[in-house]
Structure formats: structure tokens, C-alpha cells
Design a protein around this motif. Structure first.
Motif, PDB file in Angstrom:
ATOM      1  N   GLU A   4       0.920  -1.290  -0.095  1.00 41.37           N
ATOM      2  CA  GLU A   4       0.010  -0.189   0.143  1.00 41.37           C
ATOM      3  C   GLU A   4       0.768   1.412   0.054  1.00 41.37           C
ATOM      4  N   THR A   5       1.927   1.340   0.717  1.00 38.62           N
ATOM      5  CA  THR A   5       2.990   2.435   0.576  1.00 38.62           C
ATOM      6  C   THR A   5       4.100   2.410  -0.477  1.00 38.62           C
ATOM      7  N   VAL A   6       3.483   1.447  -1.233  1.00 35.40           N
ATOM      8  CA  VAL A   6       4.813   1.868  -3.025  1.00 35.40           C
ATOM      9  C   VAL A   6       3.806   2.042  -3.180  1.00 35.40           C
ATOM     10  N   CYS A   7       2.204   1.791  -4.087  1.00 34.03           N
ATOM     11  CA  CYS A   7       1.232   2.236  -4.318  1.00 34.03           C
ATOM     12  C   CYS A   7       0.848   3.277  -4.352  1.00 34.03           C
ATOM     13  N   SER A   8       0.250   3.860  -3.002  1.00 32.93           N
ATOM     14  CA  SER A   8       0.461   5.391  -2.619  1.00 32.93           C
ATOM     15  C   SER A   8       1.424   6.242  -3.046  1.00 32.93           C
ATOM     16  N   ALA A   9       2.728   5.938  -3.449  1.00 35.22           N
ATOM     17  CA  ALA A   9       4.111   6.447  -3.132  1.00 35.22           C
ATOM     18  C   ALA A   9       4.075   6.794  -5.128  1.00 35.22           C
ATOM     19  N   VAL A  10       3.887   5.432  -5.630  1.00 32.21           N
ATOM     20  CA  VAL A  10       3.826   5.981  -6.694  1.00 32.21           C
ATOM     21  C   VAL A  10       3.013   6.747  -7.263  1.00 32.21           C
ATOM     22  N   SER A  11       1.466   6.154  -7.357  1.00 33.66           N
ATOM     23  CA  SER A  11       0.699   7.957  -7.037  1.00 33.66           C
ATOM     24  C   SER A  11       0.956   9.073  -7.286  1.00 33.66           C
ATOM     25  N   ALA A  12       1.312   9.057  -5.556  1.00 30.54           N
ATOM     26  CA  ALA A  12       1.754  10.598  -5.633  1.00 30.54           C
ATOM     27  C   ALA A  12       2.502  11.336  -6.377  1.00 30.54           C
ATOM     28  N   ALA A  13       4.090  10.394  -7.216  1.00 25.50           N
ATOM     29  CA  ALA A  13       4.973  10.819  -8.155  1.00 25.50           C
ATOM     30  C   ALA A  13       3.776  10.813  -9.691  1.00 25.50           C
ATOM     31  N   GLY A  14       3.130  10.394  -9.723  1.00 27.25           N
ATOM     32  CA  GLY A  14       2.321  10.322 -10.606  1.00 27.25           C
ATOM     33  C   GLY A  14       1.666  11.720 -10.699  1.00 27.25           C
ATOM     34  N   LEU A  15       0.778  11.429  -9.949  1.00 25.69           N
ATOM     35  CA  LEU A  15      -0.046  13.415  -9.716  1.00 25.69           C
ATOM     36  C   LEU A  15       1.298  13.875  -9.663  1.00 25.69           C
ATOM     37  N   GLY A  16       1.742  13.890  -8.984  1.00 29.35           N
ATOM     38  CA  GLY A  16       2.999  15.338  -9.073  1.00 29.35           C
ATOM     39  C   GLY A  16       3.921  15.706 -10.614  1.00 29.35           C
ATOM     40  N   ILE A  17       4.059  14.598 -10.952  1.00 30.54           N
ATOM     41  CA  ILE A  17       3.888  14.887 -13.034  1.00 30.54           C
ATOM     42  C   ILE A  17       3.575  15.395 -13.132  1.00 30.54           C
ATOM     43  N   ALA A  18       1.738  15.120 -13.092  1.00 28.40           N
ATOM     44  CA  ALA A  18       0.194  15.318 -13.954  1.00 28.40           C
ATOM     45  C   ALA A  18      -0.002  17.025 -13.616  1.00 28.40           C
ATOM     46  N   ALA A  19       0.824  17.335 -12.127  1.00 27.11           N
ATOM     47  CA  ALA A  19       0.286  18.599 -12.284  1.00 27.11           C
ATOM     48  C   ALA A  19       1.543  19.374 -12.716  1.00 27.11           C
ATOM     49  N   VAL A  20       2.975  19.182 -13.074  1.00 26.95           N
ATOM     50  CA  VAL A  20       3.549  19.291 -13.744  1.00 26.95           C
ATOM     51  C   VAL A  20       3.654  19.494 -15.122  1.00 26.95           C
ATOM     52  N   SER A  21       2.935  18.612 -15.790  1.00 26.72           N
ATOM     53  CA  SER A  21       2.462  18.549 -17.165  1.00 26.72           C
ATOM     54  C   SER A  21       1.362  19.561 -17.300  1.00 26.72           C
ATOM     55  N   ALA A  22       0.588  19.713 -16.904  1.00 20.90           N
ATOM     56  CA  ALA A  22      -0.584  20.762 -16.739  1.00 20.90           C
ATOM     57  C   ALA A  22      -0.405  22.154 -16.119  1.00 20.90           C
ATOM     58  N   TYR A  23       0.578  22.448 -15.573  1.00 16.07           N
ATOM     59  CA  TYR A  23       1.591  23.693 -15.547  1.00 16.07           C
ATOM     60  C   TYR A  23       2.247  23.996 -16.605  1.00 16.07           C
ATOM     61  N   ARG A  24       2.357  23.380 -17.924  1.00 13.73           N
ATOM     62  CA  ARG A  24       2.849  23.400 -19.202  1.00 13.73           C
ATOM     63  C   ARG A  24       1.984  23.815 -19.529  1.00 13.73           C
ATOM     64  N   LYS A  25       0.693  23.539 -19.844  1.00 15.37           N
ATOM     65  CA  LYS A  25       0.010  23.460 -20.736  1.00 15.37           C
ATOM     66  C   LYS A  25      -0.524  22.443 -21.544  1.00 15.37           C
ATOM     67  N   ARG A  26       0.199  21.296 -20.956  1.00 19.69           N
ATOM     68  CA  ARG A  26      -0.543  19.719 -21.683  1.00 19.69           C
ATOM     69  C   ARG A  26      -1.468  19.507 -20.654  1.00 19.69           C
ATOM     70  N   PHE A  27      -2.251  19.378 -21.227  1.00 14.60           N
ATOM     71  CA  PHE A  27      -3.702  19.752 -20.520  1.00 14.60           C
ATOM     72  C   PHE A  27      -3.800  17.577 -20.589  1.00 14.60           C
ATOM     73  N   LEU A  28      -3.966  17.199 -21.684  1.00 13.13           N
ATOM     74  CA  LEU A  28      -4.641  16.315 -22.032  1.00 13.13           C
ATOM     75  C   LEU A  28      -3.266  15.246 -22.337  1.00 13.13           C
ATOM     76  N   THR A  29      -2.168  15.286 -21.896  1.00 13.85           N
ATOM     77  CA  THR A  29      -1.416  14.951 -20.926  1.00 13.85           C
ATOM     78  C   THR A  29      -0.842  14.352 -19.716  1.00 13.85           C
ATOM     79  N   ALA A  30      -1.669  15.342 -19.575  1.00 12.97           N
ATOM     80  CA  ALA A  30      -1.266  16.071 -18.003  1.00 12.97           C
ATOM     81  C   ALA A  30      -2.603  15.113 -17.351  1.00 12.97           C
TER      82      ALA A  30
END
Length: 148
Positions: A4-30
Motif C-alpha cells: 500500500e505504501t509503495v502504490c501510494s508513493a507511485v500514485s503521488a509521484a504520478g500526480l506530481g508529474i501530472a501537475a507539472v504537465s498541466a502547469y506546462r499547458k499540456r492538459f491532455l497529457t496531464a
């Protein structure tokens, strides 16, 4: 517990990358990254590992299915928008390059004479008797090009 801890960390990292992609105006990728990053949390909440141990009727499992469903809907939504826009960025770039080439592929051929046209664009050659005026057609085309 560790899964559960590993999956939560992977999800948090993925959501962080998605936030960076959204900040760069790549909304579909985010949105697609957010959908993919919700999958590990959904799998943890559904209790895939301990499915046989009475997780089919738990509230946690149904919340996990809801999260997986939300991720799937986000993924399908981004695919629909992508199809409506006309494909991926690479496909649009290739189509744009094709359109640029097709505008006037033999635009300079008349100024260069018959020898500059591609073989596919030439009409079927009729056997003619060689005339002396035929030798100067290239020169005449060059002179006409320069206005002489």
C-alpha cells in the motif's frame, strides 16, 4: 502494508508529474498521467491481493472500483478529445508536412524544362523525329524565366 505504501508513493509521484504537465499547458497529457497514477491507488483500495479474504463486499473495495472507474473515464475522455482534434501531435505534424509538399510539387518544372519533371508526371513519350528546335527548348525556358 508495504504494498500500500509503495502504490501510494507511485500514485503521488504520478500526480506530481501530472501537475507539472498541466502547469506546462499540456492538459491532455496531464489528464492521462493523472488517470494512470490513480490506478495503483485503485488497485490497493480494491484489495486485489487479498480478494479472497472477504473484500468483495467491503466499502473500501467499492471505493477502489470508483477510483478505477474515474481513472478509466478520464482516460476515455482524453482519447475522445484527441480524436476530435485530429490525432496525436506527431500525426498532425506529418499531415502538415504532407500538405506543405502537396501545394505545388512541380511549380518550378516549367522554368527548368521537360527534364526537371518527375517521371510519374511525364506523359507517355511519343516517338518523334529529332528536330533542331528541340535542342534549344531548355535554353528558351531559361531565357523566358529571366524575361529575355
Amino acid at each position: 502494508m508495504i504494498a500500500e505504501t509503495v502504490c501510494s508513493a507511485v500514485s503521488a509521484a504520478g500526480l506530481g508529474i501530472a501537475a507539472v504537465s498541466a502547469y506546462r499547458k499540456r492538459f491532455l497529457t496531464a489528464a492521462r498521467l493523472a488517470a494512470y497514477s490513480l490506478v495503483p491507488v485503485g488497485l490497493v483500495l480494491t484489495g486485489v491481493v487479498g480478494w479472497a479474504a472477504d473484500t468483495a463486499f467491503s466499502l473500501k473495495a467499492w471505493v477502489g472500483f470508483g477510483v478505477l472507474g474515474a481513472a478509466w473515464l478520464i482516460f476515455l475522455g482524453t482519447r475522445a478529445v484527441e480524436r476530435r482534434r485530429g490525432g496525436t501531435r506527431k500525426e498532425r505534424k506529418a499531415a502538415k508536412a504532407d500538405r506543405r509538399e502537396a501545394v505545388a510539387p512541380t511549380a518550378s518544372a516549367p522554368s527548368l524544362g521537360e527534364g526537371a519533371r518527375p517521371a510519374a508526371a511525364r506523359p507517355a513519350a511519343k516517338p518523334k523525329a529529332a528536330a533542331p528546335a528541340e535542342d534549344f527548348s531548355d535554353i528558351e525556358a531559361i531565357l523566358k524565366k529571366h524575361g529575355i
